[in-house]
Motif scaffolding. Structure first.
Motif, PDB file in Angstrom:
ATOM      1  N   UNK A  22       0.834  -1.214   0.000  1.00 47.41           N
ATOM      2  CA  UNK A  22       0.000   0.000   0.000  1.00 47.41           C
ATOM      3  C   UNK A  22       0.867   1.261   0.000  1.00 47.41           C
ATOM      4  N   UNK A  23       1.965   1.212   0.755  1.00 47.94           N
ATOM      5  CA  UNK A  23       2.870   2.371   0.793  1.00 47.94           C
ATOM      6  C   UNK A  23       3.524   2.552  -0.582  1.00 47.94           C
ATOM      7  N   UNK A  24       3.941   1.442  -1.182  1.00 48.56           N
ATOM      8  CA  UNK A  24       4.564   1.506  -2.518  1.00 48.56           C
ATOM      9  C   UNK A  24       3.597   2.130  -3.519  1.00 48.56           C
ATOM     10  N   UNK A  25       2.342   1.694  -3.477  1.00 45.98           N
ATOM     11  CA  UNK A  25       1.358   2.205  -4.450  1.00 45.98           C
ATOM     12  C   UNK A  25       1.051   3.678  -4.206  1.00 45.98           C
ATOM     13  N   UNK A  35      11.801   1.214  -4.952  1.00 47.67           N
ATOM     14  CA  UNK A  35      12.560  -0.047  -4.981  1.00 47.67           C
ATOM     15  C   UNK A  35      11.898  -0.955  -3.950  1.00 47.67           C
ATOM     16  N   UNK A  36      11.337  -2.044  -4.421  1.00 47.71           N
ATOM     17  CA  UNK A  36      10.534  -2.922  -3.567  1.00 47.71           C
ATOM     18  C   UNK A  36      11.324  -4.172  -3.184  1.00 47.71           C
ATOM     19  N   UNK A  37      10.725  -4.978  -2.310  1.00 49.03           N
ATOM     20  CA  UNK A  37      11.422  -6.170  -1.815  1.00 49.03           C
ATOM     21  C   UNK A  37      10.419  -7.277  -1.506  1.00 49.03           C
ATOM     22  N   UNK A  50       3.662  -4.402 -11.977  1.00 57.15           N
ATOM     23  CA  UNK A  50       2.852  -4.157 -13.184  1.00 57.15           C
ATOM     24  C   UNK A  50       1.767  -3.118 -12.921  1.00 57.15           C
ATOM     25  N   UNK A  51       1.128  -3.216 -11.754  1.00 54.28           N
ATOM     26  CA  UNK A  51       0.075  -2.253 -11.396  1.00 54.28           C
ATOM     27  C   UNK A  51       0.628  -0.838 -11.328  1.00 54.28           C
ATOM     28  N   UNK A  52       1.798  -0.704 -10.701  1.00 56.99           N
ATOM     29  CA  UNK A  52       2.431   0.620 -10.560  1.00 56.99           C
ATOM     30  C   UNK A  52       2.809   1.162 -11.942  1.00 56.99           C
ATOM     31  N   UNK A  53       3.378   0.292 -12.780  1.00 55.24           N
ATOM     32  CA  UNK A  53       3.793   0.738 -14.126  1.00 55.24           C
ATOM     33  C   UNK A  53       2.582   1.100 -14.982  1.00 55.24           C
ATOM     34  N   UNK A  54       1.515   0.313 -14.841  1.00 58.90           N
ATOM     35  CA  UNK A  54       0.297   0.596 -15.614  1.00 58.90           C
ATOM     36  C   UNK A  54      -0.271   1.964 -15.259  1.00 58.90           C
ATOM     37  N   UNK A  56       1.575   4.442 -14.565  1.00 60.87           N
ATOM     38  CA  UNK A  56       2.556   5.458 -14.963  1.00 60.87           C
ATOM     39  C   UNK A  56       3.723   5.610 -14.016  1.00 60.87           C
ATOM     40  N   UNK A  57       3.824   4.733 -13.003  1.00 61.16           N
ATOM     41  CA  UNK A  57       4.909   4.839 -12.032  1.00 61.16           C
ATOM     42  C   UNK A  57       6.114   3.993 -12.407  1.00 61.16           C
ATOM     43  N   UNK A  58       7.166   4.123 -11.582  1.00 57.34           N
ATOM     44  CA  UNK A  58       8.377   3.342 -11.827  1.00 57.34           C
ATOM     45  C   UNK A  58       8.702   2.506 -10.589  1.00 57.34           C
ATOM     46  N   UNK A  59       8.907   1.190 -10.802  1.00 57.96           N
ATOM     47  CA  UNK A  59       9.200   0.305  -9.672  1.00 57.96           C
ATOM     48  C   UNK A  59      10.107  -0.834 -10.105  1.00 57.96           C
TER      49      UNK A  59
END
Ligand code: NAD
Length: 261
Positions: A22-25, A35-37, A50-54, A56-59
């Protein structure tokens, strides 16, 4: 929204599900590159990315256990190689395993302390080293719990780990205040994440938990992510060494409330 977060880079441990996800999103929505883990659930992690990129974000993600000495360093190296820098480090990964204290296996105790407390230390150490070496006025957020103040039967090691996170957070905040590195904690109450799956799926248990919370509401991960966004933003620029409680009043001694007269 916090426009100043756009283009910042955050590292978030334990972020394939629950509060880390949730914090990442939320950060990604603010324009933060993340940068996730994850430890093992690669499919789940890929779906989050994929959700973040869809949107428009970068992960990107780094596999590993926060109790391993080099994971935090690897995550920071990835932040630098992918996005050029690191501004925000969120120590979120945490576990709990119920056990009576007189029967608690040493391995169980160690797993909780290693993940929740030592994992937080390793993340904080790596983040501080990066911030100090590069003279960055960075931001560290440690996921604590209401159990940094509320004792917890059946989970004494969990409460001990979060009590440790509380004093560690405050002490580090004090030590690095002259460097303008802010270090804060978040203490969630009961939030609907996979860690509470059993309770959420048992209607009786869920009702019991709701009754215990003064607002009678189990929290949503987005409500914790909102605190993490505020703590990372300039709106909280004078806040360091604090733990922000987001718990529907759970830490307010509910038994002294209006419904218990
Ligand atoms: P969760 O079980 O849904 O998610 C925890 C995440 O951490 C998972 O992705 C898991 O794989 C990861 N993780 C666990 N051990 C790890 C390790 N050793 N290395 C790397 N990753 C690891 O739990 P959650 O509810 O999202 O909890 C997140 C944090 O919030 C924890 O620190 C927890 O103690 C704290 N917290 C949660 C609640 C709640 O009610 N959900 C309340 C208070 C505090």
């Amino acid at each position: 929204n916090y426009p100043e977060l756009k283009g910042k880079v955050a590292v978030i441990t334990g972020s394939s599900k629950g509060l880390g996800r949730a914090i990442a999103e939320r950060y990604a929505k603010e324009g933060v590159h993340v940068v996730l883990n994850y430890r093992s659930s690669e499919d789940e992690m890929n779906k989050v990315i994929q959700g973040i990129e869809a949107a428009g974000g970068k992960a990107v993600a780094v596999k590993g256990d926060v109790a391993e000495e080099d994971l935090a360093e690897k995550m920071i190296e990835t932040a630098v190689s992918e996005f050029g820098k690191m501004d925000i480090f969120v120590n979120n990964a945490g576990v709990q395993v119920e056990a009576k204290t007189h029967e608690m296996e040493l391995d169980n105790w160690k797993k909780i302390i290693d993940t929740n407390l030592t994992g937080t230390f390793l993340g904080v150490r790596a983040a501080l080293k990066y911030f100090v070496d590069h003279e960055i006025q960075g931001n560290i957020i440690n996921m604590s719990s209401v159990h940094e103040v509320i004792p917890r039967s059946g989970y004494t090691h969990y409460a001990a780990s979060k009590g440790g996170v509380k004093m560690f957070t405050k002490s580090v905040a004090l030590e690095y205040a002259p460097n303008k590195i802010r270090v804060n904690g978040i203490a969630p109450g009961a939030i609907d994440t996979p860690i509470n799956e059993e309770t959420m799926q048992d209607p009786e248990e869920k009702k019991g938990l709701e009754a215990l919370i003064p607002t009678h509401e189990i929290g949503r991960p987005e409500q914790i992510a909102a605190v993490a966004a505020w703590l990372a933003s300039d709106e909280s620029s004078y806040v360091t060494g604090a733990t922000i409680f987001a718990d529907g009043g759970l830490s307010l001694y509910p038994s002294f409330g209006p419904e218990n007269k």
